[in-house]
Design an enzyme around this catalytic site. Sequence first.
Site, PDB file in Angstrom:
ATOM      1  N   PHE A  97      13.054  -7.382  31.928  1.00 19.24           N
ATOM      2  CA  PHE A  97      11.902  -6.627  32.435  1.00 19.24           C
ATOM      3  C   PHE A  97      10.760  -6.570  31.408  1.00 19.24           C
ATOM      4  O   PHE A  97      10.986  -6.291  30.226  1.00 19.24           O
ATOM      5  CB  PHE A  97      12.381  -5.208  32.768  1.00 19.24           C
ATOM      6  CG  PHE A  97      11.366  -4.344  33.449  1.00 19.24           C
ATOM      7  CD1 PHE A  97      11.163  -4.443  34.822  1.00 19.24           C
ATOM      8  CD2 PHE A  97      10.633  -3.416  32.731  1.00 19.24           C
ATOM      9  CE1 PHE A  97      10.235  -3.638  35.458  1.00 19.24           C
ATOM     10  CE2 PHE A  97       9.698  -2.606  33.368  1.00 19.24           C
ATOM     11  CZ  PHE A  97       9.507  -2.721  34.730  1.00 19.24           C
ATOM     12  N   ASN A 189      13.647   4.443  31.698  1.00 16.96           N
ATOM     13  CA  ASN A 189      12.855   3.881  32.783  1.00 16.96           C
ATOM     14  C   ASN A 189      13.863   3.059  33.583  1.00 16.96           C
ATOM     15  O   ASN A 189      13.980   1.854  33.392  1.00 16.96           O
ATOM     16  CB  ASN A 189      11.732   3.004  32.230  1.00 16.96           C
ATOM     17  CG  ASN A 189      11.036   2.213  33.322  1.00 16.96           C
ATOM     18  OD1 ASN A 189      11.110   2.564  34.500  1.00 16.96           O
ATOM     19  ND2 ASN A 189      10.363   1.136  32.943  1.00 16.96           N
ATOM     20  N   PRO A 190      14.634   3.725  34.441  1.00 15.13           N
ATOM     21  CA  PRO A 190      15.709   3.000  35.131  1.00 15.13           C
ATOM     22  C   PRO A 190      15.146   2.174  36.274  1.00 15.13           C
ATOM     23  O   PRO A 190      13.975   2.321  36.620  1.00 15.13           O
ATOM     24  CB  PRO A 190      16.570   4.151  35.688  1.00 15.13           C
ATOM     25  CG  PRO A 190      15.586   5.251  35.933  1.00 15.13           C
ATOM     26  CD  PRO A 190      14.519   5.113  34.876  1.00 15.13           C
TER      27      PRO A 190
HETATM   28  N1  SAM Z   1      13.375   0.242  29.285  1.00 13.96           N
HETATM   29  C1  SAM Z   1      12.733  -1.037  29.542  1.00 13.96           C
HETATM   30  C2  SAM Z   1      11.265  -0.817  29.794  1.00 13.96           C
HETATM   31  O1  SAM Z   1      10.866   0.303  30.129  1.00 13.96           O
HETATM   32  O2  SAM Z   1      10.486  -1.770  29.669  1.00 13.96           O
HETATM   33  C3  SAM Z   1      13.385  -1.752  30.734  1.00 13.96           C
HETATM   34  C4  SAM Z   1      13.387  -0.967  32.013  1.00 13.96           C
HETATM   35  S1  SAM Z   1      13.907  -1.865  33.453  1.00 13.96           S
HETATM   36  C5  SAM Z   1      12.938  -1.071  34.668  1.00 13.96           C
HETATM   37  C6  SAM Z   1      15.536  -1.200  33.789  1.00 13.96           C
HETATM   38  C7  SAM Z   1      16.668  -1.708  32.879  1.00 13.96           C
HETATM   39  O3  SAM Z   1      17.858  -1.000  33.227  1.00 13.96           O
HETATM   40  C8  SAM Z   1      17.002  -3.186  33.020  1.00 13.96           C
HETATM   41  O4  SAM Z   1      17.009  -3.786  31.744  1.00 13.96           O
HETATM   42  C9  SAM Z   1      18.415  -3.213  33.643  1.00 13.96           C
HETATM   43  O5  SAM Z   1      19.210  -4.293  33.184  1.00 13.96           O
HETATM   44  C10 SAM Z   1      18.976  -1.886  33.176  1.00 13.96           C
HETATM   45  N2  SAM Z   1      20.019  -1.289  34.026  1.00 13.96           N
HETATM   46  C11 SAM Z   1      20.172  -1.358  35.372  1.00 13.96           C
HETATM   47  N3  SAM Z   1      21.220  -0.625  35.760  1.00 13.96           N
HETATM   48  C12 SAM Z   1      21.754  -0.072  34.618  1.00 13.96           C
HETATM   49  C13 SAM Z   1      22.867   0.789  34.375  1.00 13.96           C
HETATM   50  N4  SAM Z   1      23.641   1.243  35.362  1.00 13.96           N
HETATM   51  N5  SAM Z   1      23.122   1.150  33.086  1.00 13.96           N
HETATM   52  C14 SAM Z   1      22.343   0.708  32.071  1.00 13.96           C
HETATM   53  N6  SAM Z   1      21.278  -0.095  32.269  1.00 13.96           N
HETATM   54  C15 SAM Z   1      20.990  -0.483  33.522  1.00 13.96           C
HETATM   55  N1  GLN Z   2       7.139   0.141  37.520  1.00 19.27           N
HETATM   56  C1  GLN Z   2       7.742  -0.965  38.211  1.00 19.27           C
HETATM   57  C2  GLN Z   2       6.897  -1.363  39.379  1.00 19.27           C
HETATM   58  O1  GLN Z   2       6.605  -0.554  40.230  1.00 19.27           O
HETATM   59  C3  GLN Z   2       9.141  -0.612  38.694  1.00 19.27           C
HETATM   60  C4  GLN Z   2       9.986  -0.395  37.525  1.00 19.27           C
HETATM   61  C5  GLN Z   2      11.269   0.273  37.758  1.00 19.27           C
HETATM   62  O2  GLN Z   2      11.919   0.190  38.812  1.00 19.27           O
HETATM   63  N2  GLN Z   2      11.659   0.976  36.762  1.00 19.27           N
HETATM   64  O3  GLN Z   2       6.438  -2.458  39.413  1.00 19.27           O
END
Ligand code: SAM
Ligand code: GLN
Length: 293
Positions: A97, A189-190
């Site tokens: 991401f 930021n899940p």
């Molecule tokens: N924290 C980073 C940022 O804000 O740029 C990445 C956020 S991205 C929206 C969500 C992240 O959560 C991804 O890297 C994904 O692999 C991870 N993820 C999804 N489900 C998860 C879980 N159950 N436990 C830990 N990480 C998870």
């Molecule tokens: N902010 C992202 C989007 O709307 C979504 C990220 C997320 O699910 N944490 O494009």
Amino acid sequence: MTKPKAKTRASLLGHLEARLRALGVPSPAAEARVFARAALEETPEAFFARLAEPVPEAARGRIEAWLARRERGEPPALILGEAEFMGLPLKVRPGVFLPRPETERLVELALNAIEGKPSPRVLDVGTGSGAIALAIKKARPDARVFASDMSEKALELARENARALGLPVEFLKAPLIAGLSGLDLVVANPPYLPERYRETAPRELSFEPEEALYAGPDGLAVARPLLLEARRALVPGGKVVLELDPTNAALLGRFALELGFREVCTLPDLARRPRYLLARAPAAELAGELGLA
Ligand code: SAM
Ligand code: GLN
């Protein structure tokens, strides 16, 4: 495909800007400067001092290849392999991401939450490129910062970024809270988009890993269990700071209250939509403190 006609750096900039404007990108002039400087591998000072000089053939070829990718909707950060987050240069690549500007606000709220707390224990859940964890460690070197993710690709990149920046963060391949306890702050930021969003999602989201974006039919498949686990893993008075989908702010806030969190509130993003949830774990009950519970 035709190469840019531009012969000097100045005309290259004009050409790039026009091409990007035609694609409808949000800031064509700024993007043109970023691509031009990257193609010539120059600092802004060096680039602007040599505007009248010619552009080497190799750089023009590079730019043309980037423009072709940009035409397909690929985000510039992914094309260049680099993103800036809270002033930190982060490596990025496909499958992980891309850090977003709205998450910088999340980091500010997270830093506020641990202000005045010496050597806090902090966990960034779903760390991706490591953006949040690294920005917190940079601002608070005294903090012990953990970061979890399920994606091996993400953890590998996050570790590379940590090494390059010289910021020691403890990365864990585990879901959610990763079995940790005694935390002063859980920040995340899940993935939070509801599945139905897939149909109308903007093109650039197709370059992101699915597991980073979508969280079940209601978008709460990760945030709910995360709040539940955070409630157990936080010290009394510990805080949780989450980014969320604005359509879920009220629901998730109510869920936090049901779990016994206090001072639950949501805060808006720059577009004034409720984007962040803040909550505090209750202080230890007096009875508990005295061993009477
Ligand atoms: N924290 C980073 C940022 O804000 O740029 C990445 C956020 S991205 C929206 C969500 C992240 O959560 C991804 O890297 C994904 O692999 C991870 N993820 C999804 N489900 C998860 C879980 N159950 N436990 C830990 N990480 C998870
Ligand atoms: N902010 C992202 C989007 O709307 C979504 C990220 C997320 O699910 N944490 O494009």
